[in-house]
Design an enzyme around this catalytic site. Sequence first.
Site, PDB file in Angstrom:
ATOM      1  N   ASN A  15       0.857  -1.225  -0.020  1.00 22.43           N
ATOM      2  CA  ASN A  15      -0.174  -0.079   0.077  1.00 22.43           C
ATOM      3  C   ASN A  15       0.668   1.317   0.116  1.00 22.43           C
ATOM      4  O   ASN A  15       0.237   2.284  -0.463  1.00 22.43           O
ATOM      5  CB  ASN A  15      -1.065  -0.172   1.077  1.00 22.43           C
ATOM      6  CG  ASN A  15      -0.349  -0.061   2.563  1.00 22.43           C
ATOM      7  OD1 ASN A  15       0.853  -0.444   2.701  1.00 22.43           O
ATOM      8  ND2 ASN A  15      -1.110   0.385   3.501  1.00 22.43           N
ATOM      9  N   LYS A  47      11.701  -8.489   0.262  1.00 21.19           N
ATOM     10  CA  LYS A  47      10.534  -8.973  -0.535  1.00 21.19           C
ATOM     11  C   LYS A  47       9.459  -8.111  -0.626  1.00 21.19           C
ATOM     12  O   LYS A  47       8.664  -8.005   0.371  1.00 21.19           O
ATOM     13  CB  LYS A  47      10.038 -10.413   0.463  1.00 21.19           C
ATOM     14  CG  LYS A  47       8.693 -10.631   0.208  1.00 21.19           C
ATOM     15  CD  LYS A  47       8.218 -11.428  -1.003  1.00 21.19           C
ATOM     16  CE  LYS A  47       6.832 -12.234  -1.287  1.00 21.19           C
ATOM     17  NZ  LYS A  47       5.983 -10.971  -1.650  1.00 21.19           N
ATOM     18  N   SER A  57      -0.290  -7.850   7.115  1.00 21.52           N
ATOM     19  CA  SER A  57      -1.486  -8.036   7.930  1.00 21.52           C
ATOM     20  C   SER A  57      -1.420  -8.731   9.465  1.00 21.52           C
ATOM     21  O   SER A  57      -0.486  -9.459   9.463  1.00 21.52           O
ATOM     22  CB  SER A  57      -2.621  -8.878   7.042  1.00 21.52           C
ATOM     23  OG  SER A  57      -1.996 -10.007   6.806  1.00 21.52           O
ATOM     24  N   GLU A  88       4.871  -4.559  11.966  1.00 18.95           N
ATOM     25  CA  GLU A  88       3.932  -3.545  11.593  1.00 18.95           C
ATOM     26  C   GLU A  88       2.724  -4.057  11.138  1.00 18.95           C
ATOM     27  O   GLU A  88       2.642  -4.292   9.869  1.00 18.95           O
ATOM     28  CB  GLU A  88       4.787  -2.224  10.679  1.00 18.95           C
ATOM     29  CG  GLU A  88       6.144  -1.869  11.044  1.00 18.95           C
ATOM     30  CD  GLU A  88       5.886  -0.804  12.223  1.00 18.95           C
ATOM     31  OE1 GLU A  88       5.168  -0.326  12.415  1.00 18.95           O
ATOM     32  OE2 GLU A  88       7.204  -0.678  12.839  1.00 18.95           O
ATOM     33  N   CYS A 136      -2.371   1.614   6.640  1.00 16.66           N
ATOM     34  CA  CYS A 136      -2.743   1.010   7.837  1.00 16.66           C
ATOM     35  C   CYS A 136      -3.195   1.790   8.880  1.00 16.66           C
ATOM     36  O   CYS A 136      -3.945   1.524   9.873  1.00 16.66           O
ATOM     37  CB  CYS A 136      -1.349   0.624   8.555  1.00 16.66           C
ATOM     38  SG  CYS A 136       0.032   1.712   8.270  1.00 16.66           S
TER      39      CYS A 136
HETATM   40  P1  NDP Z   1      -0.315  -9.371   3.916  1.00 16.70           P
HETATM   41  O1  NDP Z   1       0.065  -9.787   4.993  1.00 16.70           O
HETATM   42  O2  NDP Z   1      -1.105  -9.999   3.015  1.00 16.70           O
HETATM   43  O3  NDP Z   1       1.324  -9.336   3.247  1.00 16.70           O
HETATM   44  C1  NDP Z   1       2.573  -8.664   3.494  1.00 16.70           C
HETATM   45  C2  NDP Z   1       3.580  -9.287   2.958  1.00 16.70           C
HETATM   46  O4  NDP Z   1       3.765 -10.535   3.411  1.00 16.70           O
HETATM   47  C3  NDP Z   1       3.472  -9.402   1.227  1.00 16.70           C
HETATM   48  O5  NDP Z   1       4.882  -9.132   1.032  1.00 16.70           O
HETATM   49  C4  NDP Z   1       3.157 -10.747   1.030  1.00 16.70           C
HETATM   50  O6  NDP Z   1       3.710 -11.138  -0.077  1.00 16.70           O
HETATM   51  C5  NDP Z   1       3.960 -11.479   2.392  1.00 16.70           C
HETATM   52  N1  NDP Z   1       3.443 -12.738   2.703  1.00 16.70           N
HETATM   53  C6  NDP Z   1       2.361 -13.409   2.583  1.00 16.70           C
HETATM   54  N2  NDP Z   1       2.230 -14.549   3.014  1.00 16.70           N
HETATM   55  C7  NDP Z   1       3.525 -14.769   3.733  1.00 16.70           C
HETATM   56  C8  NDP Z   1       4.229 -15.825   4.533  1.00 16.70           C
HETATM   57  N3  NDP Z   1       3.216 -17.033   4.624  1.00 16.70           N
HETATM   58  N4  NDP Z   1       5.260 -15.825   4.914  1.00 16.70           N
HETATM   59  C9  NDP Z   1       5.971 -14.597   4.578  1.00 16.70           C
HETATM   60  N5  NDP Z   1       5.399 -13.594   3.753  1.00 16.70           N
HETATM   61  C10 NDP Z   1       4.339 -13.654   3.486  1.00 16.70           C
HETATM   62  O7  NDP Z   1      -0.687  -7.747   3.955  1.00 16.70           O
HETATM   63  P2  NDP Z   1      -0.726  -6.823   2.524  1.00 16.70           P
HETATM   64  O8  NDP Z   1       0.283  -6.704   1.568  1.00 16.70           O
HETATM   65  O9  NDP Z   1      -2.240  -7.065   1.952  1.00 16.70           O
HETATM   66  O10 NDP Z   1      -0.840  -5.267   3.371  1.00 16.70           O
HETATM   67  C11 NDP Z   1      -1.986  -4.806   3.789  1.00 16.70           C
HETATM   68  C12 NDP Z   1      -1.767  -4.889   5.363  1.00 16.70           C
HETATM   69  O11 NDP Z   1      -0.549  -4.309   5.877  1.00 16.70           O
HETATM   70  C13 NDP Z   1      -2.957  -4.048   5.981  1.00 16.70           C
HETATM   71  O12 NDP Z   1      -3.313  -5.048   7.181  1.00 16.70           O
HETATM   72  C14 NDP Z   1      -2.211  -3.102   6.791  1.00 16.70           C
HETATM   73  O13 NDP Z   1      -2.912  -2.394   7.714  1.00 16.70           O
HETATM   74  C15 NDP Z   1      -0.747  -3.446   6.869  1.00 16.70           C
HETATM   75  N6  NDP Z   1       0.036  -2.305   6.956  1.00 16.70           N
HETATM   76  C16 NDP Z   1       0.675  -2.002   8.366  1.00 16.70           C
HETATM   77  C17 NDP Z   1       1.348  -0.870   8.212  1.00 16.70           C
HETATM   78  C18 NDP Z   1       2.132  -0.533   9.424  1.00 16.70           C
HETATM   79  O14 NDP Z   1       2.835   0.431   9.542  1.00 16.70           O
HETATM   80  N7  NDP Z   1       1.604  -0.691  10.634  1.00 16.70           N
HETATM   81  C19 NDP Z   1       1.860  -0.209   6.870  1.00 16.70           C
HETATM   82  C20 NDP Z   1       1.141  -0.648   5.773  1.00 16.70           C
HETATM   83  C21 NDP Z   1       0.316  -1.865   5.946  1.00 16.70           C
HETATM   84  P3  NDP Z   1       2.355 -11.302  -1.411  1.00 16.70           P
HETATM   85  O15 NDP Z   1       1.767  -9.931  -1.144  1.00 16.70           O
HETATM   86  O16 NDP Z   1       3.207 -11.634  -2.395  1.00 16.70           O
HETATM   87  O17 NDP Z   1       1.260 -12.243  -0.951  1.00 16.70           O
END
Ligand code: NDP
Length: 465
Positions: A138, A161, A213, A234, A269
């Site tokens: 995002n 990643k 997430s 985060e 987020c």
């Molecule tokens: P995800 O949890 O779906 O993915 C985050 C990252 O983890 C991606 O690079 C994803 O890869 C990777 N991933 C997915 N499955 C695995 C696994 N089993 N092991 C290791 N890595 C994995 O989140 P989103 O990308 O959809 O982001 C949205 C979320 O992030 C929201 O909940 C938002 O609130 C939070 N967020 C928090 C922030 C903060 O600072 N607190 C800032 C920005 C976002 P892939 O996408 O390739 O599946």
Amino acid sequence: MSEVLTVYNPATAAPIQTVPADTLAEVAQKAEAAAKAQPEWAATPLEQRIAAVHSFRHLLQEEAASLAAILTQETGKPITQATAEVTTTASRIDFFTRHVVAVSAPAAPPISAPEPPALEELITYDPLGVVANISAWNYPYFVGSNVFVPALLTGNAVLYKPSEFATLTGLKIAELLHRSGVPEAVFAPVIGAGAAGAALLDQPLDGMFFTGSYATGLKVAAAAARQLTKVQLELGGKDPAYICEDVPDVAAVAAAVADGAFYNNGQSCCAVERIYVHERVYEAFLAAFLATVQGFVGGDPADPATYLGPISRQPQLAELTRQVKDAIAYGATLHCGGHVLEQAGWYFAPTVLTEVTHDMAVMRDETFGPVIGIQRVADDAEALALMTDTEYGLTAAVYSGDRTRAIQILSQVNSGTAYWNCCDRVNPRLPWTGRRHSGLGSTLSLEGIRTFLKPRAWHLKPPAA
Ligand code: NDP
């Protein structure tokens, strides 16, 4: 693991490009190469590492237009917001480069008066080693640079990643860092979907830094426990904003809170996800809020006039629909939107719900889209009870003419960030930190530099004369 990743344009739902994805063996090779290269990077003078990061900053500014276009194309982020993200990453970089020297310098411990230390005591700081930086889509420049900039400055190697939904941006970031003088093995992109992330976490690592997430965060924490390595998370939020009856300008507050809820299509987020309004200003607030939302320009994210583009990930459309239907089934009033737009691409109409309660998913689950619930409250006690009725703890906002009243309420909300008369704001000087299901540890601020270092305690005793 798939060996090819297809990147889509959310504005059209059409594929843009395919990129080779890393196999398990390639992920392992990158981890091995990073471990070999890291000691030399750590031994490189800090001024040289700072110079490389400065050069990266320069390239971001110089190529901002094309970088923003890529970001818009693969995430659907409106071009003005994408440009702002690319260019303002500079302020984060500046914070880190200004403070890394002092934070990583050897330090004498505080003297415990009145007794002087019996021998010389000193604290020095070493890089963690090889760290994984698993990033969300995002805000790939913001959340990525919160980790890889201080990690590289402090002498770590980074296995980065990017989200599969911001892959082209991730590859660009790697290219710019390499052109800036960061060795390829020291900053290695790991390309692929979630399985690539999981494979990365199976490598021997000295730290796991994750943005994403809560559900994936739990998996990362479990992987860190298996290796007994440092983990920082985060995660998401369900951030509340409470509007008191003493705000001097209700319409201005409504416009600001609407922006906090809908900027980047609500996919932040720290987006405002729940709004509580004192009953004495409720009607005025709602009217101004709806007027603001109905004035938002939606459409092609490449058009500079667009404020609301498509949703970045298609599956989220189903989640938004679920939350709206659930709210209506429980008695909510739908004022606008509530549905997927019938056009090419992944568009959801901006949605405002009232008469909402905490029985509804929209007031409990992270929404991450252009859907907001507004709830009327009788007093501060009711607002506080609702604000704290959540498992998340990222940010909370209170709008009030009275600073003491706002701070008194905010102090009782268990969140990493507290906003008085503002929301959806991040500043590199301040720690970015979530509590409970919103995360572990801090990025940004001096804490966000020190977290990439491990202290060594020196007890130095000269031989007796
Ligand atoms: P995800 O949890 O779906 O993915 C985050 C990252 O983890 C991606 O690079 C994803 O890869 C990777 N991933 C997915 N499955 C695995 C696994 N089993 N092991 C290791 N890595 C994995 O989140 P989103 O990308 O959809 O982001 C949205 C979320 O992030 C929201 O909940 C938002 O609130 C939070 N967020 C928090 C922030 C903060 O600072 N607190 C800032 C920005 C976002 P892939 O996408 O390739 O599946």
